[in-house]
Design a protein around this motif. Structure first.
Motif, PDB file in Angstrom:
ATOM      1  N   ARG B 122       5.532  -5.223  -0.021  1.00  0.00           N
ATOM      2  CA  ARG B 122       4.222  -5.832   0.173  1.00  0.00           C
ATOM      3  C   ARG B 122       3.288  -5.499  -0.989  1.00  0.00           C
ATOM      4  NH1 ARG B 122       2.812  -4.106   5.849  1.00  0.00           N
ATOM      5  NH2 ARG B 122       4.600  -5.188   6.709  1.00  0.00           N
ATOM      6  N   GLN B 123       3.365  -4.241  -1.380  1.00  0.00           N
ATOM      7  CA  GLN B 123       2.491  -3.770  -2.455  1.00  0.00           C
ATOM      8  C   GLN B 123       2.791  -4.513  -3.757  1.00  0.00           C
ATOM      9  OE1 GLN B 123       3.228   0.318  -3.130  1.00  0.00           O
ATOM     10  NE2 GLN B 123       1.480   0.602  -4.505  1.00  0.00           N
ATOM     11  N   ALA B 126       1.453  -7.994  -3.710  1.00  0.00           N
ATOM     12  CA  ALA B 126       0.009  -8.076  -3.917  1.00  0.00           C
ATOM     13  C   ALA B 126      -0.321  -7.919  -5.395  1.00  0.00           C
ATOM     14  CB  ALA B 126      -0.693  -6.995  -3.095  1.00  0.00           C
ATOM     15  N   TYR B 129       0.446 -11.059  -7.235  1.00  0.00           N
ATOM     16  CA  TYR B 129      -0.529 -12.125  -7.081  1.00  0.00           C
ATOM     17  C   TYR B 129      -1.737 -11.885  -7.967  1.00  0.00           C
ATOM     18  CZ  TYR B 129       1.880 -14.488  -3.308  1.00  0.00           C
ATOM     19  OH  TYR B 129       2.789 -15.200  -2.585  1.00  0.00           O
TER      20      TYR B 129
END
Ligand SMILES: Nc1ncnc2c1ncn2[C@@H]1O[C@H](COP(=O)(O)OP(=O)(O)OP(=O)(O)O)[C@@H](O)[C@H]1O
Ligand SMILES: [Mg+2]
Lengths: 289, 460
Positions: B122-123, B126, B129
């Protein structure tokens, strides 16, 4: 029959307000000149044609004589083609088109129930304004009519008919080596002559020609005009043309149409030298427009 | 920022670029637009394209590849024991990580290592992005400036824009081709696997189809036979019956509608015929199985014939009815496309209506009619449902329409239904069948194309 016609003729002649402009009045106008003749081949009385609601021809009275050429002239959209198509009931197949009045061929009403349009059209042949060769070979195009009417009993006869028809239309030299080629591959002018050949191959007694030379060069035009002269010896010919010179060259009588009305009709020499109606005069002297 | 927001921002920027470019062009023209090489809007599009396209390309590339990259990074952080697992088990773990990321924790306790990996994933995402946002915006503004600087009266903006437009058109037209190639390749790949187990010759020339394989090695009996000839004959038989029904009826209906019917009749009958095309094939299947097949059977008994409960004839007849509207509407289109002047030409020579139709209209419409018929054949060959319900599933090598037969499509369905190992010959046979079906319809379409072209050459 002829007495009735004479009465009509006399009646119309007394009413004729010669030389005055009457084309503007909606109904009850009168054609200038001798629309009626003795012993007509085709005789039209009070012919009105409607496309749906729209009226395209107004009360046309016209006789067409035996062994002569009548030229129909007039500005674009005035109803020349429409009138021509009445004479072989070609308007029947246009949905919404209605023809009123009486048209006789050899004193027989062509719109009566006894008249079979198929037989009529075999007698009254037509060359269309736009060349419409069938998507078949050149040979098959010309042979189509003779085949369906059984005019040739064997292949040699059919070959002969095709050859003479093409020769008379002045196309033979150009296509003799490629009779089996598709007709749609011909040029516009060649197609036009092919359609003429196709029409005369069935030997119609009356030939309707809608601008037969519109796409032709002067030489081909001369050939067609010569053909018309030849045909006149035996048949009746109605020709639509936009060329005054052509009308003067090939026709004996000329009819001038304007906005769906037959304005003036008479001997060709008379119409071109001494037009009586101002609209006719304007048109043939090129002042129309 | 999420990629979708980013796309909106890019669009807005491009719109802005359009105005900037256009205004700059108008200014540069010093009041006379004729001084410009192209119309001002072309300069607008030019700058807008410069602003939007490069950034968009980068964005797409990123979205295509970021998952793989991130996954590699996550895997490299997994405990040693997991990383060395065989491939299929590793993919199981990756699946679990994906589920965790998506928030589907499930009921059990989550392995802390797994949880850590998910968080890591997830990190990384992010961060990715954020980087993407910066990258895209920088590229967009940079290329916008570049395009804007280039605007001058001599610049051929229209030509550049048209080049981009043409490229887009080419791309769209080839896309369908690439998709088709992709489908063919995927089917081909599986089919090749099938042919490595069963010889091609057996498949192509075998006369027996019974695709039962032993599921376990110790199972008795059942060794498969994969000869596809019975399926081919079944398919051809049913299609032939269907076409024998649909061709004459469809053609005659179309001739009536386009040549004889008044426009009022036409406006009623044509939609009615087309309703037939809207009936789901399952319904036709019911009709075939419950009405037509028993009728045929009774009729057969009276004649002293043996008609099986499920027969090729029943399926073929009903399939024929199904494709009538197909044939009739394509033929009708072809007939109405024949110009009126051709009909007039024939009528003008004293041809009757029948002579006109057979001598002129039909020949002129022939290419359209033939290609319509071939499309209908493809349709019949591909039809499944009616056959399942009315002709049965038994592969029998026969040309007797009164017996039950089966078709290629039906067998594909039969092979893929139910639990099967994915690499058993039985399952793979479906792909081989699919491939043959594809080749058959392809051949038909090529023939159709050829026919159409041949007549075109002759007639236009
Ligand atoms: N099929 C049709 N449907 C409706 N209106 C028609 C049709 N054919 C002709 N018309 C109308 O009838 C009128 C006469 O047309 P027509 O074709 O007879 O003219 P024309 O004198 O032959 O003209 P041109 O010299 O241009 O050939 C025109 O106003 C035309 O719009
Ligand atoms: Mg005309």
């Amino acid at each position: 029959m002829s007495t009735i016609m004479n009465t009509v003729e006399e009646f119309v002649e007394t009413m004729e307000p010669q030389g005055k402009s009457v084309a503007d009045s909606e109904q009850g106008y009168h054609t200038v000149g001798e629309f009626s003749i003795a012993e007509p081949r085709i005789s039209c009385r009070h012919v009105n044609v409607f496309y749906g609601e729209k009226q395209a021809l107004f009360d046309i009275n016209l006789d067409i004589g035996q062994r002569q050429v009548i030229a129909l002239i007039g500005p674009s959209g005035c109803g020349k083609s429409t009138f021509l198509r009445c004479l072989n009931r070609m308007n029947d197949i246009i949905e919404g088109c209605r023809v009123e009045g009486k048209i006789q061929l050899d004193n027989q009403d062509i719109y009566s129930k006894d008249m079979d349009p198929v037989i009529l059209r075999a007698r009254v042949g037509m060359v269309f304004q736009k060349p419409n060769p069938f998507p078949k070979s050149i040979y098959d195009n010309v042979a189509y009519g003779p085949r369906i009417h059984g005019l040739a009993s064997n292949r040699t006869e059919l070959d002969e008919i095709v050859e003479t028809s093409l020769k008379r239309a002045g196309l033979w030299k150009e296509v003799r080596d490629r009779l089996d080629h598709p007709a749609t591959g011909l040029s516009g002018g060649q197609q036009q002559r092919l359609c003429i050949a196709r029409a005369i191959a069935v030997e119609p007694e009356v030939v309707l020609m809608d601008e037969p030379c519109s796409a032709l060069d002067p030489i081909a035009t001369a050939t067609i005009e010569q053909l018309i002269d030849e045909l006149r010896e035996r048949y009746t010919i109605v020709i639509v043309t936009h060329s005054m010179q052509q009308a003067a060259r090939v026709s004996q009588r000329t009819a001038y149409f304007h906005l769906g009305k037959l304005i003036e009709v008479g001997q060709t020499s008379r119409i071109f030298t001494n037009p009586r109606h101002p609209l006719t005069e304007d048109y043939i002297t090129g002042r129309f427009g | 920022m999420q990629p979708d927001t980013l796309i909106w921002i890019l669009l807005a920027l491009s719109a802005l670029a359009f105005y900037l470019g256009r205004n700059r062009a108008i200014q540069a023209s010093s009041g006379h637009i004729r001084n410009l090489h192209s119309l001002p809007t072309y300069y607008g599009y030019f700058v807008a394209l410069w602003c939007g396209l490069p950034a968009l390309v980068i964005l797409c590339l990123w979205l295509l590849f970021d998952d793989k990259l991130i996954l590699q990074m996550v895997i490299s952080q997994l405990p040693e024991s997991w990383r060395n697992l065989p491939e299929d088990q590793l993919s199981l773990i990756i699946n679990q990580i994906h589920n965790l990321v998506a928030g589907e924790t499930g009921r059990q306790e989550v392995d802390p290592a797994l949880q850590r990996a998910a968080d890591h994933y997830r990190q990384l995402k992010a961060i990715g992005y954020q980087a993407l946002t910066v990258l895209v915006l920088v590229i967009a503004t940079a290329s916008l400036t570049y395009g804007y600087r280039h605007v001058s009266p001599q610049m051929r903006a229209r030509n550049s824009v048209e080049k981009v437009v043409r490229f887009t058109l080419i791309l769209s037209s080839t896309l369908a081709i690439f998709v088709t190639i992709g489908i063919v390749l995927s089917v081909l790949f599986e089919a090749v696997r099938f042919f490595s187990k069963i010889p091609v010759t057996e498949f192509l020339f075998g006369l027996k189809w019974s695709p039962q394989m032993a599921i376990r090695a110790d199972q008795v009996g059942a060794s498969g036979a994969f000869g596809f000839i019975p399926l081919l004959t079944g398919t051809l038989l049913i299609s032939a019956i269907a076409m024998a029904v649909a061709t004459p009826i469809g053609l005659l209906a179309a001739i009536y509608l386009s040549e004889y019917a008044k426009s009022r009749t036409r406006s009623i009958v044509k939609p009615l015929l087309e309703v037939l095309a809207g009936v789901p094939t399952v319904v036709y299947g019911f009709f075939a199985a419950l009405v037509v097949a028993p009728l045929l059977r009774d009729f057969g008994i009276e004649l002293g014939l043996k008609v099986s409960a499920e027969s090729a004839l029943a399926a073929g007849l009903v399939m024929g009815v199904m494709i009538i509207p197909f044939v009739s509407s394509l033929t009708d289109d072809a007939l109405t496309a024949v110009p009126r002047s051709l009909r007039e030409g024939a009528y003008g020579l004293g041809a009757t209506q029948a002579e006109t139709i057979t001598g002129v209209v039909l020949p002129a419409a022939l290419p359209g009619i033939v290609s319509g018929l071939l499309l209908a054949v493809s349709r019949a060959i591909g039809e499944t449902m009616i056959v399942v319900m009315a002709a049965g599933m038994t592969a029998k090598l026969t040309l007797n329409p009164l017996e039950s037969v089966t078709t290629i499509t039906v067998q594909i369905v039969a092979l893929l239904v139910g639990d099967q190992e994915f690499d058993s010959p039985k399952t793979l046979a479906a792909f081989a069948l699919g491939l043959t079906l594809f080749l058959i319809t392809l051949a038909l379409n090529l023939v159709a194309l050829h026919v159409v072209r041949k007549f075109r050459e002759q007639y236009e």
